[in-house]
Design a protein around this motif. Sequence first.
Motif, PDB file in Angstrom:
ATOM      1  N   GLN A  37       0.846  -1.192   0.000  1.00  8.98           N
ATOM      2  CA  GLN A  37       0.000   0.000   0.000  1.00  8.98           C
ATOM      3  C   GLN A  37       0.885   1.247   0.000  1.00  8.98           C
ATOM      4  O   GLN A  37       2.038   1.217   0.449  1.00  8.98           O
ATOM      5  CB  GLN A  37      -0.974  -0.038   1.188  1.00  8.98           C
ATOM      6  N   PRO A  38       0.370   2.349  -0.538  1.00 10.41           N
ATOM      7  CA  PRO A  38       1.222   3.511  -0.827  1.00 10.41           C
ATOM      8  C   PRO A  38       1.723   4.277   0.390  1.00 10.41           C
ATOM      9  O   PRO A  38       2.616   5.103   0.248  1.00 10.41           O
ATOM     10  CB  PRO A  38       0.319   4.399  -1.700  1.00 10.41           C
ATOM     11  N   GLY A  39       1.181   4.006   1.581  1.00 12.00           N
ATOM     12  CA  GLY A  39       1.702   4.676   2.762  1.00 12.00           C
ATOM     13  C   GLY A  39       2.988   4.068   3.273  1.00 12.00           C
ATOM     14  O   GLY A  39       3.699   4.688   4.071  1.00 12.00           O
ATOM     15  N   CYS A  40       3.312   2.869   2.820  1.00  5.57           N
ATOM     16  CA  CYS A  40       4.498   2.155   3.292  1.00  5.57           C
ATOM     17  C   CYS A  40       5.771   2.815   2.765  1.00  5.57           C
ATOM     18  O   CYS A  40       5.916   3.035   1.559  1.00  5.57           O
ATOM     19  CB  CYS A  40       4.423   0.703   2.830  1.00  5.57           C
ATOM     20  N   LEU A  41       6.703   3.106   3.662  1.00  5.01           N
ATOM     21  CA  LEU A  41       7.958   3.724   3.228  1.00  5.01           C
ATOM     22  C   LEU A  41       8.704   2.835   2.244  1.00  5.01           C
ATOM     23  O   LEU A  41       9.267   3.318   1.258  1.00  5.01           O
ATOM     24  CB  LEU A  41       8.859   4.008   4.440  1.00  5.01           C
ATOM     25  N   HIS A  42       8.706   1.538   2.502  1.00  7.37           N
ATOM     26  CA  HIS A  42       9.476   0.654   1.629  1.00  7.37           C
ATOM     27  C   HIS A  42       8.820   0.481   0.268  1.00  7.37           C
ATOM     28  O   HIS A  42       9.511   0.273  -0.735  1.00  7.37           O
ATOM     29  CB  HIS A  42       9.689  -0.699   2.318  1.00  7.37           C
ATOM     30  N   ALA A  43       7.501   0.582   0.196  1.00  9.06           N
ATOM     31  CA  ALA A  43       6.840   0.560  -1.111  1.00  9.06           C
ATOM     32  C   ALA A  43       7.260   1.775  -1.926  1.00  9.06           C
ATOM     33  O   ALA A  43       7.421   1.695  -3.147  1.00  9.06           O
ATOM     34  CB  ALA A  43       5.326   0.532  -0.939  1.00  9.06           C
ATOM     35  N   GLY A  44       7.464   2.910  -1.259  1.00 10.83           N
ATOM     36  CA  GLY A  44       7.952   4.100  -1.937  1.00 10.83           C
ATOM     37  C   GLY A  44       9.382   3.948  -2.396  1.00 10.83           C
ATOM     38  O   GLY A  44       9.736   4.319  -3.527  1.00 10.83           O
ATOM     39  N   MET A  45      10.239   3.375  -1.549  1.00  5.76           N
ATOM     40  CA  MET A  45      11.628   3.161  -1.942  1.00  5.76           C
ATOM     41  C   MET A  45      11.728   2.172  -3.094  1.00  5.76           C
ATOM     42  O   MET A  45      12.606   2.304  -3.959  1.00  5.76           O
ATOM     43  CB  MET A  45      12.451   2.662  -0.743  1.00  5.76           C
ATOM     44  N   ASP A  46      10.838   1.189  -3.120  1.00  9.54           N
ATOM     45  CA  ASP A  46      10.902   0.170  -4.162  1.00  9.54           C
ATOM     46  C   ASP A  46      10.602   0.711  -5.552  1.00  9.54           C
ATOM     47  O   ASP A  46      10.902   0.046  -6.560  1.00  9.54           O
ATOM     48  CB  ASP A  46       9.929  -0.969  -3.851  1.00  9.54           C
ATOM     49  N   LEU A  47      10.040   1.902  -5.653  1.00 17.06           N
ATOM     50  CA  LEU A  47       9.834   2.493  -6.979  1.00 17.06           C
ATOM     51  C   LEU A  47      11.170   2.645  -7.708  1.00 17.06           C
ATOM     52  O   LEU A  47      11.238   2.509  -8.941  1.00 17.06           O
ATOM     53  CB  LEU A  47       9.130   3.842  -6.856  1.00 17.06           C
ATOM     54  N   TYR A  48      12.214   2.926  -6.962  1.00 16.27           N
ATOM     55  CA  TYR A  48      13.570   3.002  -7.521  1.00 16.27           C
ATOM     56  C   TYR A  48      13.978   1.641  -8.094  1.00 16.27           C
ATOM     57  O   TYR A  48      14.540   1.553  -9.198  1.00 16.27           O
ATOM     58  CB  TYR A  48      14.504   3.471  -6.409  1.00 16.27           C
ATOM     59  N   LYS A  49      13.662   0.581  -7.370  1.00 19.49           N
ATOM     60  CA  LYS A  49      13.968  -0.773  -7.840  1.00 19.49           C
ATOM     61  C   LYS A  49      13.209  -1.102  -9.116  1.00 19.49           C
ATOM     62  O   LYS A  49      13.802  -1.601 -10.093  1.00 19.49           O
ATOM     63  CB  LYS A  49      13.613  -1.794  -6.752  1.00 19.49           C
ATOM     64  N   TRP A  50      11.916  -0.826  -9.133  1.00 16.95           N
ATOM     65  CA  TRP A  50      11.121  -1.139 -10.323  1.00 16.95           C
ATOM     66  C   TRP A  50      11.599  -0.324 -11.525  1.00 16.95           C
ATOM     67  O   TRP A  50      11.665  -0.836 -12.649  1.00 16.95           O
ATOM     68  CB  TRP A  50       9.637  -0.882 -10.061  1.00 16.95           C
ATOM     69  N   ALA A  51      11.930   0.943 -11.288  1.00 14.53           N
ATOM     70  CA  ALA A  51      12.399   1.788 -12.382  1.00 14.53           C
ATOM     71  C   ALA A  51      13.681   1.234 -12.994  1.00 14.53           C
ATOM     72  O   ALA A  51      13.846   1.201 -14.223  1.00 14.53           O
ATOM     73  CB  ALA A  51      12.612   3.217 -11.893  1.00 14.53           C
ATOM     74  N   LEU A  52      14.602   0.774 -12.167  1.00 12.44           N
ATOM     75  CA  LEU A  52      15.847   0.213 -12.686  1.00 12.44           C
ATOM     76  C   LEU A  52      15.615  -1.109 -13.403  1.00 12.44           C
ATOM     77  O   LEU A  52      16.236  -1.388 -14.436  1.00 12.44           O
ATOM     78  CB  LEU A  52      16.857   0.025 -11.553  1.00 12.44           C
ATOM     79  N   LYS A  53      14.714  -1.923 -12.886  1.00 14.24           N
ATOM     80  CA  LYS A  53      14.442  -3.206 -13.527  1.00 14.24           C
ATOM     81  C   LYS A  53      13.826  -3.019 -14.922  1.00 14.24           C
ATOM     82  O   LYS A  53      14.013  -3.856 -15.806  1.00 14.24           O
ATOM     83  CB  LYS A  53      13.524  -4.064 -12.655  1.00 14.24           C
ATOM     84  N   LEU A  54      13.106  -1.928 -15.111  1.00 15.87           N
ATOM     85  CA  LEU A  54      12.489  -1.658 -16.410  1.00 15.87           C
ATOM     86  C   LEU A  54      13.490  -1.101 -17.427  1.00 15.87           C
ATOM     87  O   LEU A  54      13.168  -0.964 -18.607  1.00 15.87           O
ATOM     88  CB  LEU A  54      11.305  -0.704 -16.253  1.00 15.87           C
ATOM     89  N   GLY A  55      14.690  -0.750 -16.975  1.00 13.36           N
ATOM     90  CA  GLY A  55      15.767  -0.351 -17.873  1.00 13.36           C
ATOM     91  C   GLY A  55      15.392   0.774 -18.813  1.00 13.36           C
ATOM     92  O   GLY A  55      14.917   1.829 -18.382  1.00 13.36           O
ATOM     93  N   PRO A  56      15.584   0.589 -20.140  1.00 10.92           N
ATOM     94  CA  PRO A  56      15.376   1.683 -21.090  1.00 10.92           C
ATOM     95  C   PRO A  56      13.924   2.095 -21.262  1.00 10.92           C
ATOM     96  O   PRO A  56      13.645   3.086 -21.931  1.00 10.92           O
ATOM     97  CB  PRO A  56      15.922   1.102 -22.403  1.00 10.92           C
TER      98      PRO A  56
END
Length: 291
Positions: free
Chosen positions: A191-210
């Motif tokens: 859920q979007p209130g979770c701090l780690h769910a917010g940090m994980d956006l960085y992970k998803w962005a990198l996994k999606l590459g170009p």
Amino acid sequence: MTTSLPRHEWLEREHAHLLRADALTSAHRERASRREKHPVWDFLFTYYNYKPAQLRRWHPGAGVQLEQASERLSWRWYSPGADADSAIPDAAAFAHEKSDLAALIERMLRRTASRPGQFGCFGLHEWAMVYRADEHRHPVPLRLGQAGTDAVVENHDLRCTHFDAFRFFTPEAVPRNRTELTRDDQPLFEQPGCLHAGMDLYKWALKLGPLVPGELLLDSFELARDIRLLDMQASPYDLSAWDVVPVPIETAEGKAEYVRQQRGFAERGTRLRAALLQAWLGSAQPVAVSA
């Protein structure tokens, strides 16, 4: 509709991205050159296991054609564009090669975006990770000592919704959580209130590459950086040696400050989550998300 960038324009954006990425990682790179550890900031590069060099690589995002970019045709998930020597990030190729990952990322982004934020956890996941423990994940003293830390956990309701935090709970803390979380059920509870769910956006962005514009990747990294600071400020650790001022969530004032910042991060995360879906999947209309 495909957007086309002339070579001089995308080279300018690439250069600006490099400067911004280097500025964001300069302190970490300097510490690494001295083999110096940092209990707050190393997390962004060790837990997520991405190197500063990966942040430096600029991409235009899915469906954006780079003119006179033949050098990019050897890059992963790039395909020839409509014009000679042009290249374009290929979302279809990514989905074909990484079908399970693509499905997971979309499911996590969409389901998290569809839920209201929860703001009653007060960052107690870090406290649960050291509850009644003889050894701690960080070689840093506890601000309230072991007995005081244990008392905080015992006097609160643990409401963690993020499996990748829950999995580090001590055995004694696990049954204290309101919900027993599993990896398979992660999309059901994020859920979007979770701090780690917010940090994980960085992970998803990198996994999606170009498929993700470089500017959006760095925006996601900045959000992860800012959240990481609050995560450690609200933790049970005494980080005064690193000039980290605590947010004492064991007090009413500390709880109020934690929730205030948590709501701000949730709003930023909501915008970035929608932007990631928009950039990647290329829908004609903005992606609808819950606040």
